[in-house]
Design a protein around this motif. Structure first.
Motif, PDB file in Angstrom:
ATOM      1  N   THR A 583       4.967  -5.894  -2.045  1.00  0.00           N
ATOM      2  CA  THR A 583       4.394  -4.610  -2.474  1.00  0.00           C
ATOM      3  C   THR A 583       4.606  -3.497  -1.457  1.00  0.00           C
ATOM      4  OG1 THR A 583       2.264  -5.221  -1.533  1.00  0.00           O
ATOM      5  CG2 THR A 583       2.633  -5.745  -3.854  1.00  0.00           C
ATOM      6  N   GLY A 584       5.015  -3.852  -0.252  1.00  0.00           N
ATOM      7  CA  GLY A 584       5.082  -2.844   0.807  1.00  0.00           C
ATOM      8  C   GLY A 584       3.716  -2.682   1.451  1.00  0.00           C
ATOM      9  N   ARG A 585       3.414  -1.446   1.886  1.00  0.00           N
ATOM     10  CA  ARG A 585       2.123  -1.149   2.523  1.00  0.00           C
ATOM     11  C   ARG A 585       1.648   0.212   2.034  1.00  0.00           C
ATOM     12  NH1 ARG A 585       2.848   2.950   5.902  1.00  0.00           N
ATOM     13  NH2 ARG A 585       4.899   3.306   6.822  1.00  0.00           N
ATOM     14  N   PRO A 586       0.375   0.521   2.243  1.00  0.00           N
ATOM     15  CA  PRO A 586      -0.103   1.861   1.860  1.00  0.00           C
ATOM     16  C   PRO A 586       0.748   2.947   2.526  1.00  0.00           C
ATOM     17  CG  PRO A 586      -1.958   0.450   2.394  1.00  0.00           C
ATOM     18  CD  PRO A 586      -0.728  -0.329   2.743  1.00  0.00           C
ATOM     19  N   GLY A 587       1.134   3.926   1.754  1.00  0.00           N
ATOM     20  CA  GLY A 587       1.993   4.996   2.251  1.00  0.00           C
ATOM     21  C   GLY A 587       3.468   4.706   2.073  1.00  0.00           C
ATOM     22  N   ALA A 588       3.845   3.442   1.790  1.00  0.00           N
ATOM     23  CA  ALA A 588       5.256   3.080   1.607  1.00  0.00           C
ATOM     24  C   ALA A 588       5.342   1.911   0.630  1.00  0.00           C
ATOM     25  CB  ALA A 588       5.898   2.716   2.946  1.00  0.00           C
ATOM     26  N   TYR A 589       4.778   2.119  -0.539  1.00  0.00           N
ATOM     27  CA  TYR A 589       4.765   1.071  -1.547  1.00  0.00           C
ATOM     28  C   TYR A 589       6.144   0.904  -2.180  1.00  0.00           C
ATOM     29  CZ  TYR A 589      -0.355   0.890  -1.465  1.00  0.00           C
ATOM     30  OH  TYR A 589      -1.653   0.724  -1.090  1.00  0.00           O
ATOM     31  N   LEU A 590       6.477  -0.346  -2.536  1.00  0.00           N
ATOM     32  CA  LEU A 590       7.662  -0.626  -3.334  1.00  0.00           C
ATOM     33  C   LEU A 590       7.286  -0.458  -4.805  1.00  0.00           C
ATOM     34  CD1 LEU A 590       9.008  -3.803  -1.505  1.00  0.00           C
ATOM     35  CD2 LEU A 590       9.753  -1.437  -1.230  1.00  0.00           C
ATOM     36  N   ARG A 591       8.216   0.087  -5.615  1.00  0.00           N
ATOM     37  CA  ARG A 591       7.885   0.412  -6.997  1.00  0.00           C
ATOM     38  C   ARG A 591       8.946  -0.120  -7.955  1.00  0.00           C
ATOM     39  NH1 ARG A 591       3.806   4.123  -7.318  1.00  0.00           N
ATOM     40  NH2 ARG A 591       3.171   5.016  -5.321  1.00  0.00           N
ATOM     41  N   LEU A 592       8.487  -0.446  -9.186  1.00  0.00           N
ATOM     42  CA  LEU A 592       9.387  -0.831 -10.263  1.00  0.00           C
ATOM     43  C   LEU A 592       9.986   0.427 -10.886  1.00  0.00           C
ATOM     44  CD1 LEU A 592       7.433  -3.646 -12.139  1.00  0.00           C
ATOM     45  CD2 LEU A 592       9.553  -3.897 -10.855  1.00  0.00           C
ATOM     46  N   ILE A 593      11.299   0.469 -10.940  1.00  0.00           N
ATOM     47  CA  ILE A 593      12.031   1.600 -11.521  1.00  0.00           C
ATOM     48  C   ILE A 593      11.551   2.900 -10.872  1.00  0.00           C
ATOM     49  CG2 ILE A 593      13.012   2.454 -13.710  1.00  0.00           C
ATOM     50  CD1 ILE A 593      11.623   0.201 -15.132  1.00  0.00           C
ATOM     51  N   ASN A 594      11.191   2.807  -9.605  1.00  0.00           N
ATOM     52  CA  ASN A 594      10.728   3.968  -8.833  1.00  0.00           C
ATOM     53  C   ASN A 594       9.536   4.665  -9.490  1.00  0.00           C
ATOM     54  OD1 ASN A 594      10.893   5.561  -6.535  1.00  0.00           O
ATOM     55  ND2 ASN A 594      12.111   7.147  -7.578  1.00  0.00           N
ATOM     56  N   ARG A 595       8.731   3.862 -10.235  1.00  0.00           N
ATOM     57  CA  ARG A 595       7.619   4.478 -10.952  1.00  0.00           C
ATOM     58  C   ARG A 595       6.306   3.715 -10.739  1.00  0.00           C
ATOM     59  NH1 ARG A 595       7.392   5.630 -17.516  1.00  0.00           N
ATOM     60  NH2 ARG A 595       5.281   6.557 -17.537  1.00  0.00           N
ATOM     61  N   TRP A 596       6.319   2.417 -11.061  1.00  0.00           N
ATOM     62  CA  TRP A 596       5.073   1.656 -11.021  1.00  0.00           C
ATOM     63  C   TRP A 596       4.956   0.889  -9.707  1.00  0.00           C
ATOM     64  CZ3 TRP A 596       7.705   0.556 -15.980  1.00  0.00           C
ATOM     65  CH2 TRP A 596       7.200   1.347 -17.031  1.00  0.00           C
ATOM     66  N   LYS A 597       3.833   1.048  -9.085  1.00  0.00           N
ATOM     67  CA  LYS A 597       3.540   0.311  -7.854  1.00  0.00           C
ATOM     68  C   LYS A 597       3.279  -1.159  -8.181  1.00  0.00           C
ATOM     69  CE  LYS A 597      -0.277  -0.059  -4.565  1.00  0.00           C
ATOM     70  NZ  LYS A 597      -0.789  -1.261  -5.191  1.00  0.00           N
ATOM     71  N   LEU A 598       3.926  -2.039  -7.446  1.00  0.00           N
ATOM     72  CA  LEU A 598       3.749  -3.474  -7.686  1.00  0.00           C
ATOM     73  C   LEU A 598       2.303  -3.881  -7.416  1.00  0.00           C
ATOM     74  CD1 LEU A 598       7.022  -4.878  -6.101  1.00  0.00           C
ATOM     75  CD2 LEU A 598       6.442  -4.791  -8.524  1.00  0.00           C
ATOM     76  N   GLU A 599       1.863  -4.903  -8.165  1.00  0.00           N
ATOM     77  CA  GLU A 599       0.472  -5.339  -8.083  1.00  0.00           C
ATOM     78  C   GLU A 599       0.195  -6.040  -6.766  1.00  0.00           C
ATOM     79  OE1 GLU A 599      -2.695  -7.969 -10.757  1.00  0.00           O
ATOM     80  OE2 GLU A 599      -0.533  -8.103 -11.115  1.00  0.00           O
ATOM     81  N   TYR A 819     -10.174   6.318   7.229  1.00  0.00           N
ATOM     82  CA  TYR A 819      -9.386   5.111   7.476  1.00  0.00           C
ATOM     83  C   TYR A 819      -9.823   4.024   6.481  1.00  0.00           C
ATOM     84  CZ  TYR A 819      -8.064   7.237  11.926  1.00  0.00           C
ATOM     85  OH  TYR A 819      -7.588   8.081  12.891  1.00  0.00           O
ATOM     86  N   CYS A 820      -8.861   3.254   6.018  1.00  0.00           N
ATOM     87  CA  CYS A 820      -9.163   2.093   5.156  1.00  0.00           C
ATOM     88  C   CYS A 820      -8.372   0.893   5.665  1.00  0.00           C
ATOM     89  CB  CYS A 820      -8.847   2.400   3.694  1.00  0.00           C
ATOM     90  SG  CYS A 820      -7.113   2.795   3.352  1.00  0.00           S
ATOM     91  N   ARG A 821      -8.721  -0.300   5.165  1.00  0.00           N
ATOM     92  CA  ARG A 821      -8.099  -1.535   5.647  1.00  0.00           C
ATOM     93  C   ARG A 821      -7.304  -2.188   4.507  1.00  0.00           C
ATOM     94  NH1 ARG A 821     -11.169  -3.061  10.198  1.00  0.00           N
ATOM     95  NH2 ARG A 821      -9.489  -4.534  10.654  1.00  0.00           N
ATOM     96  N   TYR A 822      -6.322  -2.972   4.876  1.00  0.00           N
ATOM     97  CA  TYR A 822      -5.517  -3.707   3.895  1.00  0.00           C
ATOM     98  C   TYR A 822      -5.059  -5.026   4.520  1.00  0.00           C
ATOM     99  CZ  TYR A 822      -1.562  -1.739   6.534  1.00  0.00           C
ATOM    100  OH  TYR A 822      -0.694  -1.389   7.532  1.00  0.00           O
ATOM    101  N   ARG A 823      -4.717  -6.011   3.681  1.00  0.00           N
ATOM    102  CA  ARG A 823      -4.335  -7.342   4.158  1.00  0.00           C
ATOM    103  C   ARG A 823      -2.892  -7.330   4.652  1.00  0.00           C
ATOM    104  NH1 ARG A 823      -6.802 -12.126   2.411  1.00  0.00           N
ATOM    105  NH2 ARG A 823      -4.721 -13.021   2.129  1.00  0.00           N
ATOM    106  N   ASP A 824      -2.752  -7.404   5.963  1.00  0.00           N
ATOM    107  CA  ASP A 824      -1.422  -7.496   6.570  1.00  0.00           C
ATOM    108  C   ASP A 824      -1.598  -7.562   8.083  1.00  0.00           C
ATOM    109  OD1 ASP A 824       1.282  -7.697   6.761  1.00  0.00           O
ATOM    110  OD2 ASP A 824       1.723  -5.931   5.533  1.00  0.00           O
ATOM    111  N   TYR A 825      -0.504  -7.850   8.782  1.00  0.00           N
ATOM    112  CA  TYR A 825      -0.521  -7.869  10.237  1.00  0.00           C
ATOM    113  C   TYR A 825       0.400  -6.740  10.719  1.00  0.00           C
ATOM    114  CZ  TYR A 825      -2.575 -12.503   9.635  1.00  0.00           C
ATOM    115  OH  TYR A 825      -3.387 -13.550   9.276  1.00  0.00           O
ATOM    116  N   ARG A 826      -0.169  -5.521  10.833  1.00  0.00           N
ATOM    117  CA  ARG A 826       0.611  -4.352  11.233  1.00  0.00           C
ATOM    118  C   ARG A 826      -0.134  -3.568  12.319  1.00  0.00           C
ATOM    119  NH1 ARG A 826       4.910  -2.875   7.784  1.00  0.00           N
ATOM    120  NH2 ARG A 826       5.005  -4.101   5.852  1.00  0.00           N
ATOM    121  N   GLU A 827       0.657  -2.796  13.051  1.00  0.00           N
ATOM    122  CA  GLU A 827       0.103  -1.975  14.133  1.00  0.00           C
ATOM    123  C   GLU A 827      -0.738  -0.838  13.539  1.00  0.00           C
ATOM    124  OE1 GLU A 827       0.231  -2.554  17.219  1.00  0.00           O
ATOM    125  OE2 GLU A 827       1.846  -4.052  17.434  1.00  0.00           O
TER     126      GLU A 827
END
Length: 919
Positions: A583-599, A819-827
């Protein structure tokens, strides 16, 4: 559920056959006796009997009467009109059929083979004609010898190994202690018939050594199943037209010369009288009371009786199904224990405690714009549910052993059944060439190396070009299934935003769970629709023109299983290994057909989505299959009975002969046991492949199989025509498919534990980053701070414009969320390399890959060790086979000496008498 091999001897005579042994009850299993009858020589309708009298002739325009002759009422429709010659097979045709010439030639050749026949019109439709066939004793003997049918010739002599006196005393004490315990409820009551037949040594039947075999009564020496099999063997080799390969009943059925062909059931399956007081009226009644009746659902299956009535092929299916169900018991207990352990340890889990208490942690929205900010503590319930499946050590043990142990022990069970049913030395006859293959390649012929006869030949280039076309069809259908899954993915992506803005608070607050639930239900409907279309497509995809029926069945089975397996499991694989991974990360989401954000996954993980997917699909599919297996035939038979009652009165069916009642039943599936095996094999895959994620799957499968056994039994005994009893040595290509599923289950469970669950990240944190880091131990105290360490920080101002939430969060949290949190290991966003992967991410990734490699190699090593330690043939069975072979040779030798000695004594008596007469 381990079955007891129990069996009832066959009988068809009330006068001469000893009654079936019952403790305190004499059970008569037959009403008639078969004797020879002269067959008419005419090949027209002169053999057609009037419904009112045996001697009159019914011509094409005569309407049948509803009254039954006295002879038929005596035989209950199981014999010819004379009440003596047993009906071994029934052929059904319509007088209006255009294939009368082929049929007349076929019937003339049937008489030439020695079979006797009798025709009779249907009571309900004068256009339908029943052709009844009977095989006399000499025909049965001749073909039993040609078919190498094994028949009993000496009673078995059992011997006990010499034991020490201490062991004998211990065994007596154990048996005395067992007498105080309650009797096993799974065994049959003492008041029911003793189904175990007196075991005898068997040998291929030979007319020259007929005096060696145990023949108390010629009418019952060959049981009904064997007689039907012999007659079918004859019908498959009778010509219906001049020319090569213009023979066989199957071809006449395919061109509508005959409408149906089946052996008769042995009378009614129910009786007004209790089996415990009056005994069983026939084997069908006995099977119903001891097997198909719902009141005996907890009893062992009478496998020997099933085999005698339906043949070895169907007997092996029910033996396999019972063995599989029995092996589910320990798996279901372990899965239930894992589930209950997760429930009772919920309050002691450090991770779920931290999630439930994290009221100050604000999670980023899981969808664009409409999804609100949520506190991590809002996912407390789902975190606890996920924790139920995180019993690490039990899951590791549980995911690698059941499939291997089941397959190894089934091989031993199959060997025992093959010995008990005289299938050790049985070799399948060479299949006849398929009519489609013959019609396609009749111009090219070559010599068959086995039979030495010319046969149609398929060129190498034609064969492999068809294989390429067939493979292309398979690939296309798999792409169709993947496209359906892609549609479900788009639905989930769109619906999660819709539910997040829903007016109903319950749906709005649980938008992701509602999305998963509705998606699973829609996915189930798509699966069932694709199953029908894929079945039709797979028939057309078998374009490689297999030479024989068995080759065609194997090709069709493999294709159909592959389609159904991909169709059933593709969405489950997506949720297990792809959902939330790309799915990517907040601010840089991967999208289907450059439209829908993956679940994305739920804040508590993706395991809850996987459990919902498996649970709903299993329950819905098993319910639907059970309805279609029993409900559909019941409705069809009810509709047939309703039509008969309207036309002939409410008591009409009671006066119908057996062939008329059987004809009104549903025919067995044209593909034999394919649907039954496919359903269970798919369930086996569903149960083993993702067992680490859904420990209750074996329990659901166990409950379904207990019902499935009785459903199939009821269907075979009461709703279907009696199938042709056929022999088989094993379950065929299905065993290879089971082994493939066993290998795949190891791989998928390794990925589920390593990738889908949080097992590896928790271990890495406990040993490397937690409070116990460097101490070489791990426990619940070592998991303190894990939740905070597994969540990354995101600055809200870095959101993309189209991902910017419409709410600032001030209505929920008082101030605007920064600020919000999300599941990942990022700086964090203020670091030198914002949002880049941390060192902990690479440690977790390396640990996951290492675990998959080590786990797979370890489990495959255990599988190989188990396969080596568990021999395919039990030692006591091997010894029994060797001793039996030795005893058979000795008995045959002694019997031959006895015969020679008898002939010698008779010759001496004749010489002595001749000497006295000489003057």
């Amino acid at each position: 559920m381990e079955e007891s091999s129990v069996e009832a001897p066959d009988s068809s005579s009330q006068d001469d056959v000893p009654p079936l042994a019952v403790k305190g009850v004499n059970v008569l299993l037959g009403r008639q006796r078969s004797e020879g009858i002269s067959s008419p020589s005419r090949d027209d309708d002169s053999t057609l009997l009037n419904q009112g009298t045996h001697s009159s002739i019914l011509d094409d325009n005569t309407k049948s009467d509803s009254s039954l002759p006295q002879a038929r009422s005596k035989s209950s429709g199981l014999c010819f009109a004379d009440g003596k010659s047993r009906i071994d097979y029934i052929l059904v045709y319509r007088k209006s059929s255009s294939q009368s010439e082929k049929r007349e030639i076929f019937e003339r050749n049937i008489r030439a083979e020695g079979l006797q026949m009798e025709k009779e019109a249907s009571i309900t439709n004068s256009d339908v004609i029943f052709l009844k066939l009977h095989a006399p004793w000499d025909v049965l003997c001749r073909y039993a010898e040609l078919m190498n049918i094994r028949m009993p010739f000496r009673r078995k002599i059992f011997f006990m190994h010499r034991r020490h006196k201490f062991m004998n005393r211990m065994e007596k004490r154990i048996n005395k202690f067992r007498g105080w315990l309650p009797r096993k409820p799974m065994k049959f009551d003492d008041t029911l018939p003793d189904l175990e037949e007196n075991e005898s040594f068997t040998a291929p039947f030979s007319r020259s050594r007929i005096h060696h075999f145990i023949i108390h009564n010629k009418d019952t020496f060959f049981n009904n199943a064997t007689r039907s099999r012999i007659v079918h063997h004859i019908l498959q080799r009778v010509k219906y037209e001049e020319g090569k390969n213009k023979m066989g009943l199957n071809r006449l059925l395919s061109n509508n010369s005959y409408e149906a062909a089946f052996p008769l059931h042995e009378g009614k399956y129910h009786s007004k009288n209790s089996i415990r007081t009056h005994g069983a009226e026939n084997h069908r009644h006995l099977l119903y009371e001891c097997w198909a009746w719902w009141g005996v659902w907890y009893k062992y299956q009478p496998l020997d009786l099933i085999r005698r009535y339906f043949g070895e092929k169907i007997g092996l299916y029910f033996a396999w199904l019972g063995w599989y169900t029995g092996m589910l018991f320990p798996a279901a207990l372990v899965g239930l224990f894992v589930f209950l352990y997760g429930i009772f340890t919920l309050e002691h889990c450090q991770v779920s405690k931290e999630i439930c208490q994290a009221t100050d942690i604000i999670m980023c929205p899981i969808c664009d714009q409409y999804c609100p900010y949520l506190r991590l503590s809002d996912s407390c319930i789902y975190a606890k549910e996920t924790q139920m499946d995180m019993c690490k050590h039990l899951t590791l043990f549980y995911s690698c052993l059941p499939a291997t142990v089941f397959l190894e022990f089934w091989k031993r069970r199959r060997a025992v059944l093959a010995y008990d049913w005289d299938l050790i030395d049985w070799e399948e006859e060479e299949d006849e060439i398929r009519p489609q293959f013959e019609a396609k390649y009749s111009k090219k012929e070559r010599m068959n190396p086995i039979s030495g006869k010319p046969e149609p030949y398929q060129a190498f280039t034609d064969k492999y070009s068809r294989l390429i076309v067939s493979a292309s069809g398979i690939f296309f259908m798999i792409l169709v299934v993947i496209a359906a899954v892609f549609g479900i993915v788009i639905y989930r992506v769109i619906t999660v935003s819709t539910f997040a803005a829903f007016g109903w608070a319950l749906i709005r607050n649980n938008s992701q769970v509602a999305t998963t639930g509705t998606a699973v239900c829609i996915n189930f409907c798509v699966i069932m629709l694709l199953n029908v279309s894929l079945f039709l497509l797979s028939l057309r995809a078998t374009t490689e023109q297999p030479r024989t029926e068995s080759e065609w069945e194997n090709s069709f089975t493999l294709k159909m299983f592959l389609f159904q397996f991909v169709n059933l499991n593709s969405s489950t694989f997506y949720i297990a290994f792809f959902l939330g991974r790309f799915t990517g990360r907040p601010g840089a989401y991967l999208r289907l057909i450059n439209r829908w954000k993956l679940e994305e996954c739920h804040p508590s993980g993706c395991l809850i989505d996987l459990c919902m997917q498996m649970g709903i699909i299993m329950v819905l599919k098993q319910t639907w299959n059970n309805f279609m297996e029993l409900g559909y035939p019941l409705i069809q038979n009810w509709w047939t009975r309703r039509k008969l009652r309207r036309e002939h009165g409410p008591k009409a069916k009671a006066s119908f002969p057996q062939w008329e009642r059987d004809y009104n039943l549903q025919p067995m599936n044209a593909y034999g046991l394919f649907d039954e095996y496919l359903e269970m094999i798919l369930q086996f895959g569903f149960t083993t492949i993702f067992v680490a994620a859904f420990p209750l799957a074996p329990l659901l499968a166990l409950l379904n199989n207990i019902i499935e056994i009785r459903l199939d039994a009821y269907k075979f005994v009461t709703q279907w025509r009696r199938p042709l009893p056929s022999q088989a040595k094993d379950i065929g290509i299905w065993y290879g498919i089971l082994e493939g599923i066993g290998i795949l289950s190891v791989i998928t469970n390794a990925f589920v534990i390593a990738v889908t669950s949080d097992f590896i990240p928790r271990l890495v944190y406990a040993y490397k980053y937690g409070p116990c880091a460097g101490q070489g131990r791990a426990g619940e105290g070592c998991m303190m701070g894990y939740v905070n360490a597994s969540l990354s920080v995101f600055r809200v101002s870095d959101f993309e414009k189209r991902s910017q939430p419409k709410t600032t969060g001030s209505e929920l949290f008082g101030d605007a969320v920064k600020y919000c949190r999300y599941r990942d290991y990022r700086e964090p966003p203020d670091s030198a390399e914002p949002y880049s992967y941390t060192l902990q991410f690479w440690h977790v990734l390396a640990a996951r890959l290492a675990f998959i490699i080590v786990f797979e190699h370890m489990v495959f090593a255990i599988k190989t060790l188990i396969a080596y330690l568990i021999p395919d043939l039990p030692k006591d069975l091997r010894d029994r086979m060797r001793r039996e072979k030795y005893l058979i040779q000795e008995m045959m030798y002694e019997a031959e000496l006895e015969r020679l000695q008898k002939e010698k004594n008779e010759k001496k008596k004749k010489d002595k008498a001749h000497h006295k007469e000489w003057p």
